[in-house]
Design a protein around this motif. Structure first.
Motif, PDB file in Angstrom:
ATOM      1  N   THR A  23     -36.041  35.602 -89.043  1.00  0.00           N
ATOM      2  CA  THR A  23     -34.999  36.208 -88.210  1.00  0.00           C
ATOM      3  C   THR A  23     -35.640  37.225 -87.290  1.00  0.00           C
ATOM      4  OG1 THR A  23     -34.623  37.739 -90.008  1.00  0.00           O
ATOM      5  CG2 THR A  23     -33.052  35.973 -89.749  1.00  0.00           C
ATOM      6  N   GLY A  24     -34.884  37.684 -86.340  1.00  0.00           N
ATOM      7  CA  GLY A  24     -35.367  38.753 -85.491  1.00  0.00           C
ATOM      8  C   GLY A  24     -36.100  38.246 -84.266  1.00  0.00           C
ATOM      9  N   PRO A  25     -36.911  39.100 -83.650  1.00  0.00           N
ATOM     10  CA  PRO A  25     -37.600  38.671 -82.427  1.00  0.00           C
ATOM     11  C   PRO A  25     -38.504  37.459 -82.633  1.00  0.00           C
ATOM     12  CG  PRO A  25     -37.757  41.032 -82.683  1.00  0.00           C
ATOM     13  CD  PRO A  25     -37.155  40.507 -83.928  1.00  0.00           C
ATOM     14  N   MET A  26     -38.999  37.258 -83.857  1.00  0.00           N
ATOM     15  CA  MET A  26     -39.847  36.094 -84.096  1.00  0.00           C
ATOM     16  C   MET A  26     -39.060  34.806 -83.929  1.00  0.00           C
ATOM     17  SD  MET A  26     -42.339  36.335 -87.287  1.00  0.00           S
ATOM     18  CE  MET A  26     -42.852  34.741 -87.753  1.00  0.00           C
ATOM     19  N   LEU A  27     -37.795  34.809 -84.409  1.00  0.00           N
ATOM     20  CA  LEU A  27     -36.985  33.614 -84.298  1.00  0.00           C
ATOM     21  C   LEU A  27     -36.617  33.360 -82.847  1.00  0.00           C
ATOM     22  CD1 LEU A  27     -35.268  31.525 -85.894  1.00  0.00           C
ATOM     23  CD2 LEU A  27     -33.425  33.126 -85.751  1.00  0.00           C
ATOM     24  N   ARG A  28     -36.294  34.451 -82.139  1.00  0.00           N
ATOM     25  CA  ARG A  28     -35.872  34.268 -80.756  1.00  0.00           C
ATOM     26  C   ARG A  28     -37.033  33.854 -79.885  1.00  0.00           C
ATOM     27  NH1 ARG A  28     -32.544  38.357 -82.429  1.00  0.00           N
ATOM     28  NH2 ARG A  28     -33.778  40.097 -81.669  1.00  0.00           N
ATOM     29  N   ALA A  29     -38.236  34.255 -80.235  1.00  0.00           N
ATOM     30  CA  ALA A  29     -39.391  33.832 -79.437  1.00  0.00           C
ATOM     31  C   ALA A  29     -39.654  32.346 -79.595  1.00  0.00           C
ATOM     32  CB  ALA A  29     -40.634  34.609 -79.853  1.00  0.00           C
ATOM     33  N   SER A  30     -39.191  31.763 -80.711  1.00  0.00           N
ATOM     34  CA  SER A  30     -39.385  30.325 -80.879  1.00  0.00           C
ATOM     35  C   SER A  30     -38.301  29.516 -80.226  1.00  0.00           C
ATOM     36  CB  SER A  30     -39.395  29.968 -82.359  1.00  0.00           C
ATOM     37  OG  SER A  30     -40.493  30.534 -82.977  1.00  0.00           O
ATOM     38  N   GLY A  31     -37.323  30.158 -79.609  1.00  0.00           N
ATOM     39  CA  GLY A  31     -36.344  29.429 -78.840  1.00  0.00           C
ATOM     40  C   GLY A  31     -34.983  29.294 -79.480  1.00  0.00           C
ATOM     41  N   VAL A  32     -34.718  29.980 -80.597  1.00  0.00           N
ATOM     42  CA  VAL A  32     -33.415  29.851 -81.240  1.00  0.00           C
ATOM     43  C   VAL A  32     -32.559  31.025 -80.801  1.00  0.00           C
ATOM     44  CG1 VAL A  32     -32.244  29.748 -83.433  1.00  0.00           C
ATOM     45  CG2 VAL A  32     -34.503  28.794 -83.209  1.00  0.00           C
ATOM     46  N   PRO A  33     -31.425  30.797 -80.177  1.00  0.00           N
ATOM     47  CA  PRO A  33     -30.605  31.921 -79.724  1.00  0.00           C
ATOM     48  C   PRO A  33     -29.715  32.444 -80.841  1.00  0.00           C
ATOM     49  CG  PRO A  33     -29.722  29.870 -78.880  1.00  0.00           C
ATOM     50  CD  PRO A  33     -30.924  29.506 -79.679  1.00  0.00           C
ATOM     51  N   TYR A  34     -30.256  33.316 -81.686  1.00  0.00           N
ATOM     52  CA  TYR A  34     -29.476  33.845 -82.810  1.00  0.00           C
ATOM     53  C   TYR A  34     -29.735  35.329 -82.907  1.00  0.00           C
ATOM     54  CZ  TYR A  34     -27.319  33.794 -87.449  1.00  0.00           C
ATOM     55  OH  TYR A  34     -26.490  33.993 -88.523  1.00  0.00           O
ATOM     56  N   ASP A  35     -28.725  36.129 -82.615  1.00  0.00           N
ATOM     57  CA  ASP A  35     -28.852  37.579 -82.714  1.00  0.00           C
ATOM     58  C   ASP A  35     -27.637  38.080 -83.447  1.00  0.00           C
ATOM     59  OD1 ASP A  35     -28.807  40.339 -82.294  1.00  0.00           O
ATOM     60  OD2 ASP A  35     -29.701  40.183 -80.328  1.00  0.00           O
ATOM     61  N   ILE A  36     -27.844  38.781 -84.548  1.00  0.00           N
ATOM     62  CA  ILE A  36     -26.732  39.151 -85.418  1.00  0.00           C
ATOM     63  C   ILE A  36     -25.770  40.101 -84.711  1.00  0.00           C
ATOM     64  CG2 ILE A  36     -26.175  40.136 -87.660  1.00  0.00           C
ATOM     65  CD1 ILE A  36     -28.831  39.291 -88.605  1.00  0.00           C
ATOM     66  N   ARG A  37     -26.266  40.850 -83.719  1.00  0.00           N
ATOM     67  CA  ARG A  37     -25.361  41.713 -82.985  1.00  0.00           C
ATOM     68  C   ARG A  37     -24.331  40.910 -82.223  1.00  0.00           C
ATOM     69  NH1 ARG A  37     -29.598  45.044 -79.608  1.00  0.00           N
ATOM     70  NH2 ARG A  37     -30.551  43.002 -79.598  1.00  0.00           N
TER      71      ARG A  37
ATOM     72  N   GLY B 262     -35.714  42.148 -87.873  1.00  0.00           N
ATOM     73  CA  GLY B 262     -35.092  40.913 -88.298  1.00  0.00           C
ATOM     74  C   GLY B 262     -33.761  41.214 -88.943  1.00  0.00           C
ATOM     75  N   GLU B 263     -33.389  40.396 -89.927  1.00  0.00           N
ATOM     76  CA  GLU B 263     -32.103  40.597 -90.563  1.00  0.00           C
ATOM     77  C   GLU B 263     -32.301  41.421 -91.817  1.00  0.00           C
ATOM     78  OE1 GLU B 263     -30.067  37.051 -91.691  1.00  0.00           O
ATOM     79  OE2 GLU B 263     -29.220  38.059 -93.421  1.00  0.00           O
ATOM     80  N   LEU B 264     -31.768  42.611 -91.816  1.00  0.00           N
ATOM     81  CA  LEU B 264     -31.872  43.464 -92.995  1.00  0.00           C
ATOM     82  C   LEU B 264     -30.541  43.417 -93.692  1.00  0.00           C
ATOM     83  CD1 LEU B 264     -33.349  45.643 -94.619  1.00  0.00           C
ATOM     84  CD2 LEU B 264     -32.492  47.292 -93.037  1.00  0.00           C
ATOM     85  N   GLY B 265     -30.526  42.968 -94.949  1.00  0.00           N
ATOM     86  CA  GLY B 265     -29.267  42.828 -95.659  1.00  0.00           C
ATOM     87  C   GLY B 265     -29.326  43.527 -96.997  1.00  0.00           C
ATOM     88  N   PHE B 266     -28.194  44.038 -97.429  1.00  0.00           N
ATOM     89  CA  PHE B 266     -28.095  44.664 -98.746  1.00  0.00           C
ATOM     90  C   PHE B 266     -27.046  43.924 -99.543  1.00  0.00           C
ATOM     91  CE2 PHE B 266     -30.403  48.697 -98.850  1.00  0.00           C
ATOM     92  CZ  PHE B 266     -30.837  48.763 -97.551  1.00  0.00           C
ATOM     93  N   TYR B 267     -27.383  43.509-100.759  1.00  0.00           N
ATOM     94  CA  TYR B 267     -26.437  42.823-101.630  1.00  0.00           C
ATOM     95  C   TYR B 267     -26.130  43.748-102.785  1.00  0.00           C
ATOM     96  CZ  TYR B 267     -24.538  39.388-104.859  1.00  0.00           C
ATOM     97  OH  TYR B 267     -23.732  38.713-105.735  1.00  0.00           O
ATOM     98  N   LEU B 268     -24.873  44.166-102.895  1.00  0.00           N
ATOM     99  CA  LEU B 268     -24.497  45.137-103.920  1.00  0.00           C
ATOM    100  C   LEU B 268     -23.500  44.506-104.871  1.00  0.00           C
ATOM    101  CD1 LEU B 268     -23.896  48.159-101.599  1.00  0.00           C
ATOM    102  CD2 LEU B 268     -25.566  48.091-103.374  1.00  0.00           C
ATOM    103  N   VAL B 269     -23.731  44.661-106.163  1.00  0.00           N
ATOM    104  CA  VAL B 269     -22.766  44.236-107.178  1.00  0.00           C
ATOM    105  C   VAL B 269     -22.288  45.488-107.879  1.00  0.00           C
ATOM    106  CG1 VAL B 269     -22.441  42.926-109.279  1.00  0.00           C
ATOM    107  CG2 VAL B 269     -23.936  42.056-107.524  1.00  0.00           C
ATOM    108  N   SER B 270     -20.977  45.670-107.935  1.00  0.00           N
ATOM    109  CA  SER B 270     -20.462  46.887-108.540  1.00  0.00           C
ATOM    110  C   SER B 270     -19.607  46.544-109.745  1.00  0.00           C
ATOM    111  CB  SER B 270     -19.647  47.646-107.501  1.00  0.00           C
ATOM    112  OG  SER B 270     -18.572  48.279-108.118  1.00  0.00           O
ATOM    113  N   ASP B 271     -19.667  47.383-110.772  1.00  0.00           N
ATOM    114  CA  ASP B 271     -18.819  47.147-111.938  1.00  0.00           C
ATOM    115  C   ASP B 271     -17.802  48.254-112.112  1.00  0.00           C
ATOM    116  OD1 ASP B 271     -21.242  48.281-114.422  1.00  0.00           O
ATOM    117  OD2 ASP B 271     -20.635  49.044-112.468  1.00  0.00           O
TER     118      ASP B 271
END
Lengths: 382, 178, 179
Positions: free
Chosen positions: A226-240, A324-333
């Motif tokens: 993800t991120g600028p590396m993906l876009r440099a390869s020609g895939v138009p994907y930007d999470i914004r 790139g894509e920074l994601g946080f996965y949270l599980v709460s009890d």
């Protein structure tokens, strides 16, 4: 996978195993690559990581939700504001918290300033890896200092900002914030023009970077890049643009997309992205409204973190960090501490294709390919 | 635009006899059928979930679970008249991320999805290293963040740290240091 | 287009930077520390300190232990004081902050309900001993309200106004209670 050896019937040769070891000035941290060489050509490359592993995910299980906010600063230690942003977004999704307008605008301004900080550092250090010994770094850091001084005036610290809270930001911006950001917006394009005159048409840069380390499009999508590396390869994907998180769908900006996916494209995309970030900053500064900088529930949570309980469930919040894509996965009890806290870090996953890009290249090319992936070891090892 | 219930019915129709449950906003899929369902989700033109974003191993003490987050990067792309590209929004719009959880017992085995999505390569190694889940079919399953030869799995709930850090307020007597 | 023009243009940029660094302040940004210093920013946060109003004996801290509980790396140790009979007082006997653990996050300042602990600006704190010298006790941490107003004028003004309001409210309450 192996690169096929060229047959050489008269001379008997052997493969050489070299350790581009953890202590190396060009590996951007403590990162090791076990490289098998045939002459000067790479035939196998195995990265070894974990030298900076601090078990951040286990620490967060013993800490309240707000208590691990300063630790997220230290994940990708160059862009601390975007790490805070991603974590605050994940917790707000989990606990259904609202964010007031002024806080949203301040968050976007800080995130785009962080993008400038990160990309200018990468351009400087990529040139350092190429051998331009520190002149581009010096010019880049001169501009970067102005943004870091602004961070210090607002949040208290240049790099470990700890500025975002759940439901807003920690304190309001100072009265000289808007004039200073406007000064940055006015001076940065001139500096970028000068940097481009120095670098982008340089024949040595083009000869060393073009058609080196090509990443094809299907491999990039399959390997989760993800991120600028993906876009440099020609895939138009930007999470914004795709998710439209926070208030990004109010701003008009374009996203540059590359053609070949080599090192030169990855470098040039970052220069273009910096120009687009300046456009977003310009629009955001004009529209910054008055109001509160944190919601009521958020202020309560910040004053007494030991009483902030999140409802049961799980949430995955992601942003377009500069890497790139920074994601946080949270599980709460249902208690004040998270049950499971996982960081999806872009640098770690972008390293999956390092071997594919380096096969058949020379050792010196491996260094610049690693430099163009833009890794930060704090994020790779957490 | 599909909802979770529609996806569940569709999958149950395609693969007879699989018992999928919905918990919160995620699908729980039994591990025996997971590999085929994963291939179907990636290749079928309705879904085209070709981007595996995150693989997380979670340890609930009686069982362990792996949570997958799937996105789709390949909806129909339209070229506008001036040649600019219409932004890729997810095909299953409003459904992304598709959260899938697969359960197994404490030291159990799971099928690896690395042959389908290559981004799972390092993340499954990390789940093996830190939580202790074995993935069958992974090309190179060994420890990634801890060193080779480390015996335990740190993110399990019953992990006790071996060498304790010093207590706050106590100071070791090291010769040569004041 | 002659081959090598890009390199030459780049060298002109470097030459321009080199020559202009003799004339403009913008291109030469070196600060001759320690003779010259960069002006301090108000919100800069380094290690914490405890605050007292008039004399070091009446510090604002009542030893409620909230900052020690909230501190992420757990670097604060507090022991409550007690008088001769053993009844606990609202004062700390022992207040230790281990500066080798503290990570300057500022959460202790945010959560204190009595405005008793704030972040200082001092950063020239090098010591020779690695362990005991960096463990600051209560006496080393006490600083006066005037010092606080000197380093952070806006925050000090705000906190003083708030405390005056609280004192006035308490006075009217006591007066209303007495009549």
């Amino acid at each position: 996978m192996d690169y096929t050896l060229k047959e050489s019937p008269t001379l008997e040769t052997q493969m050489l195993e070299v350790n581009l070891g953890p202590q190396h000035p060009s590996t951007h941290g403590v990162f090791q690559m076990n490289v098998t060489l045939d002459g000067e050509t790479i035939t196998r490359l195995k990265p070894v990581m974990g030298y900076l592993h601090r078990n951040h995910e286990k620490l967060a299980e013993n800490m309240t939700y707000l208590g691990s906010m300063p630790f997220t600063d230290r994940l990708d230690y160059i862009c601390s504001m975007t790490n805070n942003f991603a974590y605050a977004l994940a917790v707000e999704k989990l606990a259904n918290l609202e964010v007031p307008e002024r806080a949203q605008y301040i968050r976007v301004i800080m995130a785009e300033l962080t993008r400038l900080v990160n990309h200018i550092l990468l351009v400087g250090f990529l040139l350092n890896d190429l051998g331009a010994f520190f002149t581009p770094v010096l010019y880049a850091f001169r501009e970067r200092e102005k943004i870091l001084d602004l961070f210090e005036a607002i949040s208290g610290s240049r790099m470990m900002c700890n500025y975002f809270r759940f439901g807003g930001v920690k304190v309001d911006v100072t009265s000289d914030f808007i004039p200073r950001v406007r000064q940055i917006i006015n001076n940065f394009p001139k500096f970028l023009d000068e940097l481009e005159t120095l670098l982008s048409e340089n024949e040595i840069l083009m000869a060393r970077c073009q058609n080196v380390g090509i990443l094809p499009e299907e491999l990039a999508i399959n390997a989760g890049i993800t991120g600028p590396m993906l876009r440099a390869s020609g895939v138009p994907y930007d999470i914004r643009k795709v998710d439209g998180y926070s208030i990004y769908n109010r701003f008009k900006f374009r996203v540059p997309i590359g053609e070949t996916g080599d090192v030169y494209d990855r470098y040039y995309i970052r220069i273009l992205e910096m120009r687009e970030s300046l456009k977003i900053l310009d629009q955001a500064i004009k529209e910054l409204p008055d109001g509160e900088f944190i919601s009521k529930a958020g202020a309560l949570g910040a004053r007494s973190p030991r009483n902030f309980k999140a409802p049961k469930g799980d949430a995955y919040g992601r942003i377009e960090a500069p890497k790139g894509e920074l994601g946080f996965y949270l599980v709460s009890d249902g208690t004040i501490k998270p049950y499971r806290y996982h960081v999806r870090s872009p640098s770690f996953i972008n390293l999956t294709v390092l071997e594919d890009m380096c096969l058949g290249q020379k050792v010196a090319d491996a260094i610049i390919i690693l430099g163009s992936i833009d890794i930060v070891l704090g994020e790779v090892d957490r | 635009m599909k909802s979770l219930e529609q996806i569940k019915e569709d999958l149950e129709r395609q693969f007879h006899g699989v018992g999928i449950t919905i918990e919160g906003s995620s699908l729980i899929i039994p591990k025996e059928k997971w590999l085929e369902i994963a291939r179907y989700l990636k290749d079928s033109p309705d879904y085209q979930f070709d981007f595996l974003s995150s693989v997380t191993g979670v340890d609930y003490v009686q069982h362990t679970e792996v949570a997958y987050h799937l996105y789709s990067m390949a909806p129909p792309i339209r070229q506008n008249a001036d040649g600019s590209v219409l932004w890729r929004k997810s095909a299953a719009d409003g459904l992304c991320p598709l959260t899938i959880k697969v359960r197994t017992e404490r030291d159990g085995h799971m099928p690896s999805v690395t042959p389908i999505w290559r981004s799972a390569e390092y993340q499954e190694r990390e789940a093996y290293d830190l939580v202790g889940i074995q993935f069958d079919g992974h090309p190179d399953l060994r420890r990634i963040l801890m060193w080779e030869g480390f015996q335990h799995h740190p993110l399990r709930k019953d992990y006790v740290q071996e060498d304790q850090d010093r207590e706050v307020g106590t100071f070791p007597k090291v010769p040569g240091f004041v | 287009m002659i081959f090598g023009l890009g390199v030459l243009k780049g060298m002109m940029v470097t030459l321009k930077n080199f020559v202009l660094s003799y004339f403009t302040k913008e291109r030469l940004t070196t600060v001759q520390y320690p003779e010259e210093r960069i002006p301090e920013k108000e919100r800069f946060r380094n290690f914490p300190f405890l605050i007292y109003d008039e004399k070091p004996e009446d510090l604002r801290c009542v030893s409620c232990d909230i900052c020690a509980k909230e501190c992420p790396p757990k670097c604060i140790t507090i022991v409550r004081d007690s008088d001769e009979q053993g009844k606990p007082l609202k004062r700390p006997k022992v207040f230790d902050i281990d500066f080798s653990i503290c990570m300057n996050c500022g959460i202790c300042e945010e959560v204190c309900p009595f405005d008793a602990i704030f972040m200082d600006h001092e950063f020239e704190l090098a010591e020779y001993g690695r362990f005991e010298d960096l463990n600051y006790h209560k006496d080393d941490l006490l600083k006066s309200n005037e010092y606080f107003a000197k380093i952070r004028p806006q925050d000090a003004a705000r906190i003083d106004a708030k405390l005056r309001e609280k004192a006035k409210l308490k006075e009217t309450e006591i007066r209303g209670h007495n009549t």
